[in-house]
Write a protein that holds these residues in place. Structure first.
Motif, short mmCIF file in Angstrom:
data_model
loop_
_atom_site.label_atom_id
_atom_site.label_comp_id
_atom_site.label_asym_id
_atom_site.label_seq_id
_atom_site.Cartn_x
_atom_site.Cartn_y
_atom_site.Cartn_z
N ILE A 45 0.81 -1.13 0.11
CA ILE A 45 0.11 0.50 -0.01
C ILE A 45 0.97 1.18 -0.15
CG2 ILE A 45 -2.15 1.80 1.52
CD1 ILE A 45 -3.11 -1.86 2.28
N ILE A 46 1.73 1.63 0.72
CA ILE A 46 2.60 2.59 1.27
C ILE A 46 3.57 2.74 -0.05
CG2 ILE A 46 5.09 3.16 1.67
CD1 ILE A 46 3.75 1.69 4.56
N TYR A 47 3.86 1.49 -1.29
CA TYR A 47 4.43 1.79 -2.34
C TYR A 47 3.44 1.98 -3.38
CZ TYR A 47 6.97 0.38 -6.82
OH TYR A 47 8.04 0.00 -7.56
N SER A 48 2.53 1.94 -3.56
CA SER A 48 1.75 2.32 -4.49
C SER A 48 1.10 3.70 -4.41
CB SER A 48 -0.01 1.18 -4.50
OG SER A 48 -0.49 1.34 -3.00
N LYS A 49 1.10 4.25 -2.86
CA LYS A 49 0.62 5.30 -2.63
C LYS A 49 1.65 6.07 -3.00
CE LYS A 49 -2.52 5.62 0.71
NZ LYS A 49 -4.04 6.16 0.43
N ASP A 50 2.95 5.60 -3.20
CA ASP A 50 4.19 6.57 -3.68
C ASP A 50 4.19 6.54 -4.71
OD1 ASP A 50 6.69 7.89 -2.87
OD2 ASP A 50 7.57 6.43 -3.55
N SER A 52 2.04 6.56 -6.73
CA SER A 52 0.53 7.12 -7.02
C SER A 52 0.94 9.19 -7.68
CB SER A 52 -0.62 6.80 -6.12
OG SER A 52 -1.91 8.11 -6.70
N ARG A 53 1.67 9.12 -6.25
CA ARG A 53 2.33 10.10 -6.05
C ARG A 53 2.71 10.92 -6.69
NH1 ARG A 53 6.72 12.90 -4.22
NH2 ARG A 53 7.15 10.72 -2.90
#
Length: 118
Positions: A45-50, A52-53
């Protein structure tokens, strides 16, 4: 389930290797696997949010470039319209009014006297 089956079920895994036992009978391993799955999901989740940002930042940069190109394009359209208007005026002046660009001999330069005494 009869009495013999109840007695036999726990006893049959005592002579088998711990790796062959069902997961339900090894709570420590089960809890470790669940913890690992939760941590793996959290990092995903952290990787996908990064990602995405970063993609959103790139999208905003591309939007800025697009806006600059659109602004330049509208300026070019305005200039093109102005140039075609001048050409049209010259063509109408030549055709309808029989006007022509003067030659060098027809051009007369005058000099203005800017005396402070006048």
């Amino acid at each position: 389930m009869n009495i013999a089956a109840k007695v036999w079920a726990p006893a049959r895994w005592q002579w088998v290797s711990p790796y062959m036992m069902p997961l339900a009978t090894r709570p420590v391993l089960r809890n470790m696997l669940l913890t690992f799955a939760i941590l793996l999901t959290a990092f995903a989740i952290i990787y996908s949010k990064d990602i995405s940002r970063l993609l959103f930042i790139e999208y905003q940069a591309q939007q800025s470039v697009q806006n600059n190109h659109y602004e330049n394009w509208t300026k070019l359209l305005l200039e093109q319209g102005t140039l075609t208007q001048q050409v049209r005026i010259e063509r109408i002046a030549q055709q309808r009014l029989q006007m022509a660009v003067p030659t060098e001999q027809q051009v007369v330069f005058t000099q203005l006297n800017n005396d402070e005494n006048n």
